[in-house]
Design a protein around this motif. Structure first.
Motif, PDB file in Angstrom:
ATOM      1  N   ASP A 114       0.851  -1.190   0.000  1.00  0.00           N
ATOM      2  CA  ASP A 114       0.000   0.000   0.000  1.00  0.00           C
ATOM      3  C   ASP A 114       0.891   1.246   0.000  1.00  0.00           C
ATOM      4  O   ASP A 114       2.031   1.183   0.451  1.00  0.00           O
ATOM      5  CB  ASP A 114      -0.855   0.032   1.279  1.00  0.00           C
ATOM      6  N   GLN A 133      -0.909  11.440   5.068  1.00  0.00           N
ATOM      7  CA  GLN A 133      -0.736  11.779   3.660  1.00  0.00           C
ATOM      8  C   GLN A 133      -1.028  13.251   3.453  1.00  0.00           C
ATOM      9  O   GLN A 133      -2.002  13.778   3.993  1.00  0.00           O
ATOM     10  CB  GLN A 133      -1.683  10.950   2.789  1.00  0.00           C
ATOM     11  N   ILE A 143      -1.258   6.116 -18.332  1.00  0.00           N
ATOM     12  CA  ILE A 143      -0.446   5.441 -17.333  1.00  0.00           C
ATOM     13  C   ILE A 143      -1.359   4.373 -16.742  1.00  0.00           C
ATOM     14  O   ILE A 143      -2.405   4.711 -16.179  1.00  0.00           O
ATOM     15  CB  ILE A 143      -0.020   6.420 -16.224  1.00  0.00           C
ATOM     16  N   ASN A 174      -1.468   2.612 -14.169  1.00  0.00           N
ATOM     17  CA  ASN A 174      -1.619   2.420 -12.724  1.00  0.00           C
ATOM     18  C   ASN A 174      -2.069   3.643 -11.959  1.00  0.00           C
ATOM     19  O   ASN A 174      -2.066   3.631 -10.734  1.00  0.00           O
ATOM     20  CB  ASN A 174      -0.279   1.962 -12.134  1.00  0.00           C
ATOM     21  N   VAL A 175      -2.413   4.694 -12.646  1.00  0.00           N
ATOM     22  CA  VAL A 175      -2.795   5.915 -11.938  1.00  0.00           C
ATOM     23  C   VAL A 175      -4.067   6.475 -12.541  1.00  0.00           C
ATOM     24  O   VAL A 175      -4.137   6.724 -13.747  1.00  0.00           O
ATOM     25  CB  VAL A 175      -1.690   6.987 -12.013  1.00  0.00           C
ATOM     26  N   VAL A 235      -4.967   8.402 -15.925  1.00  0.00           N
ATOM     27  CA  VAL A 235      -4.214   9.613 -16.264  1.00  0.00           C
ATOM     28  C   VAL A 235      -3.399   9.346 -17.524  1.00  0.00           C
ATOM     29  O   VAL A 235      -2.837   8.267 -17.676  1.00  0.00           O
ATOM     30  CB  VAL A 235      -3.286   9.997 -15.093  1.00  0.00           C
ATOM     31  N   ARG A 236      -3.366  10.320 -18.421  1.00  0.00           N
ATOM     32  CA  ARG A 236      -2.566  10.162 -19.651  1.00  0.00           C
ATOM     33  C   ARG A 236      -1.133  10.599 -19.410  1.00  0.00           C
ATOM     34  O   ARG A 236      -0.861  11.440 -18.553  1.00  0.00           O
ATOM     35  CB  ARG A 236      -3.188  11.002 -20.763  1.00  0.00           C
ATOM     36  N   ASP A 295      -0.982  16.668 -16.824  1.00  0.00           N
ATOM     37  CA  ASP A 295      -0.855  16.776 -15.375  1.00  0.00           C
ATOM     38  C   ASP A 295      -2.062  16.095 -14.739  1.00  0.00           C
ATOM     39  O   ASP A 295      -3.116  15.984 -15.364  1.00  0.00           O
ATOM     40  CB  ASP A 295      -0.865  18.254 -14.963  1.00  0.00           C
ATOM     41  N   ILE A 296      -1.939  15.683 -13.491  1.00  0.00           N
ATOM     42  CA  ILE A 296      -3.103  15.043 -12.877  1.00  0.00           C
ATOM     43  C   ILE A 296      -4.258  16.031 -12.734  1.00  0.00           C
ATOM     44  O   ILE A 296      -5.413  15.663 -12.884  1.00  0.00           O
ATOM     45  CB  ILE A 296      -2.769  14.355 -11.529  1.00  0.00           C
ATOM     46  N   GLN A 328      -7.742  18.985  -5.109  1.00  0.00           N
ATOM     47  CA  GLN A 328      -7.324  17.613  -4.867  1.00  0.00           C
ATOM     48  C   GLN A 328      -7.644  17.226  -3.433  1.00  0.00           C
ATOM     49  O   GLN A 328      -7.418  18.013  -2.505  1.00  0.00           O
ATOM     50  CB  GLN A 328      -5.820  17.470  -5.092  1.00  0.00           C
ATOM     51  N   GLN A 373      -6.989  13.594  -2.000  1.00  0.00           N
ATOM     52  CA  GLN A 373      -5.833  12.793  -1.600  1.00  0.00           C
ATOM     53  C   GLN A 373      -5.744  11.583  -2.505  1.00  0.00           C
ATOM     54  O   GLN A 373      -6.624  11.357  -3.328  1.00  0.00           O
ATOM     55  CB  GLN A 373      -5.942  12.367  -0.139  1.00  0.00           C
ATOM     56  N   ALA A 374      -4.683  10.830  -2.344  1.00  0.00           N
ATOM     57  CA  ALA A 374      -4.497   9.614  -3.134  1.00  0.00           C
ATOM     58  C   ALA A 374      -4.977   8.408  -2.345  1.00  0.00           C
ATOM     59  O   ALA A 374      -4.878   8.386  -1.118  1.00  0.00           O
ATOM     60  CB  ALA A 374      -3.027   9.454  -3.487  1.00  0.00           C
ATOM     61  N   PHE A 375      -5.515   7.440  -3.044  1.00  0.00           N
ATOM     62  CA  PHE A 375      -5.940   6.177  -2.439  1.00  0.00           C
ATOM     63  C   PHE A 375      -5.129   5.080  -3.100  1.00  0.00           C
ATOM     64  O   PHE A 375      -5.255   4.870  -4.303  1.00  0.00           O
ATOM     65  CB  PHE A 375      -7.439   5.977  -2.652  1.00  0.00           C
ATOM     66  N   GLY A 376      -4.321   4.402  -2.301  1.00  0.00           N
ATOM     67  CA  GLY A 376      -3.370   3.505  -2.932  1.00  0.00           C
ATOM     68  C   GLY A 376      -3.221   2.150  -2.278  1.00  0.00           C
ATOM     69  O   GLY A 376      -2.148   1.564  -2.308  1.00  0.00           O
ATOM     70  N   GLU A 377      -4.280   1.624  -1.673  1.00  0.00           N
ATOM     71  CA  GLU A 377      -4.166   0.269  -1.138  1.00  0.00           C
ATOM     72  C   GLU A 377      -4.017  -0.707  -2.301  1.00  0.00           C
ATOM     73  O   GLU A 377      -4.639  -0.543  -3.353  1.00  0.00           O
ATOM     74  CB  GLU A 377      -5.410  -0.092  -0.326  1.00  0.00           C
ATOM     75  N   ILE A 432      -3.682   3.180  -8.484  1.00  0.00           N
ATOM     76  CA  ILE A 432      -3.685   4.180  -7.422  1.00  0.00           C
ATOM     77  C   ILE A 432      -4.514   5.334  -7.949  1.00  0.00           C
ATOM     78  O   ILE A 432      -4.294   5.801  -9.061  1.00  0.00           O
ATOM     79  CB  ILE A 432      -2.237   4.613  -7.129  1.00  0.00           C
ATOM     80  N   ILE A 462      -6.198   9.228  -7.565  1.00  0.00           N
ATOM     81  CA  ILE A 462      -6.095  10.517  -6.902  1.00  0.00           C
ATOM     82  C   ILE A 462      -7.467  11.155  -6.996  1.00  0.00           C
ATOM     83  O   ILE A 462      -7.999  11.330  -8.086  1.00  0.00           O
ATOM     84  CB  ILE A 462      -5.000  11.363  -7.563  1.00  0.00           C
TER      85      ILE A 462
END
Lengths: 244, 244
Positions: free
Chosen positions: A54, A76, B6, B8-9, B49-50, B54-55, B76, B78-82, B107, B109
């Motif tokens: 994670d 975070q 991308i 994974n994002v 996201v390409r 930018d995000i 924004q 936050q990011a969630f990345g479990e 992941i 955002i």
DNA sequence: TCAAAAGTGTTGGTATTACACCCATGT
DNA sequence: ACATGGGTGTAATACCAACACTTTTGA
């Protein structure tokens, strides 16, 4: 390139400490030769995220590898994902090549943590030899967009310290009210009246005086206080509501 | 799989609206057959996201594609990345396969934005036919971890509305004080005394009464107010400091 | 005995709360 | 005429800001 990592996502950590004088950030020294000149830059500790962890775990791993201790009050901040965030400075790009990082886009998720003197001085705390505590007033231009990340971390701390009892993560377990007041003044960038500050503290049940005083100080020794987590949990309303 | 992204994002957007009755979130209906049963789930609007954006730009693109209008007060969260955040529900994984998303880790955002009735009712606002406004009290179990993301967005709104003039992003340009009070009550989950509320408003220079009243209401028509950005910028101290 | 920081109360002004009735409109 | 929400003031209390002197210690 390590096959265990997601190549486009990293975590950077802003580690904030208070030594009763200054607020400092723990940074990593990066030495490199570029165009026949030697450069010594500073950067935030960080790393790419692994496939099997994670993002919170990445942050914990980075802190553990850096310091040798488990640090758990990690929060975070936010993600930084501009396309060119690593590409402003040619030296930064050269450094990425030198550590065999493909010259690709990296979105980073910033975390921050507050560490106390007690932890820093503990036996277990063995920071990486390249780590440096740098007072925030003395931080120059850092690698990448790391100045910006630190500024956002400090803004966040400013918000947090008003509403939540996070100051006690920065203070030693036993602290004097002057030490606490100075911390607030440094974080918030303002001065407080000593009497009014103490009046306010006296009304907060979870900040409890203990029967112990400073020793070997060349002035009237100050009484120590500590933060009681139990009392805090038992008495908190909605917010700590400390200093407007 | 689209080579422009991308893998994974992603970015997910929490779009919050206030129709003078309820606070609602704009969600996307996802229909699928799974194990010979038809499911209609709701999810947040989002996308991968390409490489070349930018995000923040991803979030803007997602909102533009969804609504047909440019929405710019986007923040924004936050990011969630479990590791397993997409894998709790077998149906969600099946859906990912069906849209040709490799069964990989993503992941995300999260962003949130506040939109006003004025915008929603404008000619240009042409939401995707699968989009639905759902009052927050009626949101059931959503896809993935999207309930959690919405809850964090609403918490953030609760913090923000106390300190910054974000309520006016949710209100129509001209609003009555009762409409404003109801919005605060819905967001904060508390009731306010009408007289005290109005006393407070009267002290805020950037909330200005205008010479216009409701028409065609079966009661005494209320005066309209508007938020003056100019006056706000000219008179703000450090924070809006609205309702503790 | 000096320097240095600890510790302590009062007052005036400001902000917050609690509370109840009349008003303008459409039906 | 009635139902509906709009609009208004006061008094009691709690909170906040400003302010200066005495105390305890080590050197």
């Amino acid at each position: 390139m390590d096959p265990n990592v997601i190549p486009n996502v990293s975590v950077d950590c802003v580690i904030i400490g208070y030594d009763l004088q200054d607020i400092s950030i723990l940074l990593i020294e990066r030495e490199m030769i570029y165009n026949d000149r030697k450069y010594v830059d500073l950067k935030l500790p960080g790393d790419l995220v692994r496939w099997n962890e994670d993002i919170d775990s990445s942050a914990h791993r980075i802190l553990f590898d850096l310091s040798g201790v488990q640090i758990n009050n990690l929060k975070q901040l936010q993600a930084f994902g501009e396309v060119d965030r690593l590409k402003e400075e040619p030296r930064d790009m050269e450094w990425l090549r030198s550590i065999d990082h493909p010259e690709e886009r990296v979105i980073t998720i910033a975390y921050y943590t507050l560490v106390s003197l007690d932890l820093i001085h503990s036996q277990k705390f063995k920071p990486n030899p390249n780590a440096r505590w740098v007072p925030i007033s003395k931080i120059g231009k850092l690698a990448f967009d790391h100045n910006r990340i630190i500024n956002i971390a400090l803004d966040t701390l400013r918000q947090e310290i008003k509403k939540n009892p996070v100051a006690f993560d920065l203070l030693p377990r036993k602290f004097t009210l002057s030490q606490m007041q100075k911390l607030y003044e440094l974080v918030m960038g303002t001065c407080f009246d000593k009497r009014n500050f103490r009046k306010k503290i006296a009304q907060i049940p979870c900040i409890v005086p203990i029967n112990e005083k400073q020793v070997n100080v060349p002035h009237k020794p100050a009484r120590y206080y500590m933060f009681s987590h139990d009392v805090y949990e038992a008495t908190r309303k909605d917010s700590f509501d400390f200093l407007v």
